[in-house]
Design a protein around this motif. Structure first.
Motif, PDB file in Angstrom:
ATOM      1  N   LEU A 123       9.080  -1.222   2.639  1.00  0.00           N
ATOM      2  CA  LEU A 123       8.997  -2.590   2.161  1.00  0.00           C
ATOM      3  C   LEU A 123       9.741  -2.704   0.834  1.00  0.00           C
ATOM      4  O   LEU A 123       9.610  -1.856  -0.037  1.00  0.00           O
ATOM      5  CB  LEU A 123       7.536  -2.987   1.961  1.00  0.00           C
ATOM      6  CG  LEU A 123       6.647  -2.913   3.200  1.00  0.00           C
ATOM      7  CD1 LEU A 123       5.222  -3.234   2.820  1.00  0.00           C
ATOM      8  CD2 LEU A 123       7.134  -3.866   4.262  1.00  0.00           C
ATOM      9  N   HIS A 124      10.525  -3.767   0.720  1.00  0.00           N
ATOM     10  CA  HIS A 124      11.254  -4.021  -0.520  1.00  0.00           C
ATOM     11  C   HIS A 124      10.830  -5.385  -1.030  1.00  0.00           C
ATOM     12  O   HIS A 124      11.375  -6.406  -0.604  1.00  0.00           O
ATOM     13  CB  HIS A 124      12.769  -3.992  -0.291  1.00  0.00           C
ATOM     14  CG  HIS A 124      13.275  -2.654   0.146  1.00  0.00           C
ATOM     15  ND1 HIS A 124      13.388  -1.593  -0.711  1.00  0.00           N
ATOM     16  CD2 HIS A 124      13.667  -2.202   1.359  1.00  0.00           C
ATOM     17  CE1 HIS A 124      13.845  -0.545  -0.057  1.00  0.00           C
ATOM     18  NE2 HIS A 124      14.020  -0.887   1.213  1.00  0.00           N
ATOM     19  N   PRO A 125       9.843  -5.461  -1.932  1.00  0.00           N
ATOM     20  CA  PRO A 125       9.406  -6.767  -2.433  1.00  0.00           C
ATOM     21  C   PRO A 125      10.492  -7.421  -3.267  1.00  0.00           C
ATOM     22  O   PRO A 125      11.243  -6.750  -3.968  1.00  0.00           O
ATOM     23  CB  PRO A 125       8.175  -6.442  -3.272  1.00  0.00           C
ATOM     24  CG  PRO A 125       8.319  -5.013  -3.629  1.00  0.00           C
ATOM     25  CD  PRO A 125       9.113  -4.378  -2.516  1.00  0.00           C
ATOM     26  N   LYS A 126      10.572  -8.729  -3.177  1.00  0.00           N
ATOM     27  CA  LYS A 126      11.568  -9.475  -3.928  1.00  0.00           C
ATOM     28  C   LYS A 126      10.892 -10.183  -5.095  1.00  0.00           C
ATOM     29  O   LYS A 126       9.762 -10.656  -4.948  1.00  0.00           O
ATOM     30  CB  LYS A 126      12.279 -10.491  -3.044  1.00  0.00           C
ATOM     31  CG  LYS A 126      13.101  -9.811  -1.958  1.00  0.00           C
ATOM     32  CD  LYS A 126      13.853 -10.825  -1.153  1.00  0.00           C
ATOM     33  CE  LYS A 126      14.680 -10.105  -0.096  1.00  0.00           C
ATOM     34  NZ  LYS A 126      15.412 -11.034   0.726  1.00  0.00           N
ATOM     35  N   ARG A 127      11.552 -10.241  -6.213  1.00  0.00           N
ATOM     36  CA  ARG A 127      11.001 -10.923  -7.381  1.00  0.00           C
ATOM     37  C   ARG A 127      11.156 -12.422  -7.212  1.00  0.00           C
ATOM     38  O   ARG A 127      12.184 -12.892  -6.719  1.00  0.00           O
ATOM     39  CB  ARG A 127      11.704 -10.473  -8.649  1.00  0.00           C
ATOM     40  CG  ARG A 127      11.481  -9.036  -8.974  1.00  0.00           C
ATOM     41  CD  ARG A 127      12.122  -8.695 -10.276  1.00  0.00           C
ATOM     42  NE  ARG A 127      11.910  -7.300 -10.585  1.00  0.00           N
ATOM     43  CZ  ARG A 127      12.383  -6.695 -11.628  1.00  0.00           C
ATOM     44  NH1 ARG A 127      13.100  -7.373 -12.504  1.00  0.00           N
ATOM     45  NH2 ARG A 127      12.151  -5.414 -11.836  1.00  0.00           N
TER      46      ARG A 127
END
Length: 189
Positions: A182-186
């Motif tokens: 998972l790559h959370p986005k700001r």
């Protein structure tokens, strides 16, 4: 300017601090202090380092019955408010003579001089270390790329085994384990 009888004259100040007050702290024994924190070269003007404020303080009453540290303040002069040091008026117990102090001081100086740093010499290489360093220096970019290419299939196999789902029942409680990273986005401002 001429001096007349009408001009005020400064009152003569006491030469020495004389007070009968004594600190409630235990007496300072000279034998328990480092010899470098005591100065008995002029016995009538003996000084030592106060244990509380770490400043040099004279000892009063050298010719009397009671020897103690003079009242003094912590901090530097004209910098902060005057705060009396806890070590003021603390009794000083002379449990060593001046020749004993001189001998302890010379011993301390000899001990300190023997601890002085010397020039650090580089350690000689062992034959194995020398061979390793020479081989590392002789390697080229092509050789390093070939080493990485040889390792890549084993890395790919390890990654594939890590991604595989084990055989058996799935956990009954809790969410499923994600198999993708998972790559959370700001959030945008």
């Amino acid at each position: 300017m001429t001096i007349t009888s009408a001009m005020p004259k400064a009152k003569e100040r006491k030469k020495r601090t004389r007070t009968k007050r004594v600190s409630s702290l235990p007496a300072i024994k000279l034998s328990q202090l480092p010899p470098s924190h005591i100065d008995l070269r002029q016995p009538l003007k003996a000084v030592l380092v106060c244990e509380h404020c770490k400043t040099w303080c004279p000892i009063t009453g050298m010719q009397g019955k009671v020897q103690k540290l003079v009242p003094h303040h912590t901090g530097k002069a004209d910098v902060a408010d005057a705060v009396r040091c806890r070590g003021s008026n603390r009794l000083v117990q002379f449990d060593m003579t001046i020749p004993q102090w001189r001998q302890a001081l010379t011993d301390a100086v000899k001990g300190a001089s023997s601890r002085q740093a010397t020039a650090v010499l580089p350690k000689a290489f062992s034959p194995q270390t020398d061979r390793t360093l020479r081989a590392r220096a002789e390697r080229t970019l092509v050789g390093r790329v070939a080493d990485w290419d040889a390792v890549l299939p084993r890395v790919a196999d390890a990654d594939k085994n890590r991604r595989a789902v084990p055989a058996g029942d799935a956990p009954t409680e809790g969410p499923a384990v994600p198999l993708t990273t998972l790559h959370p986005k700001r959030p945008e401002r």
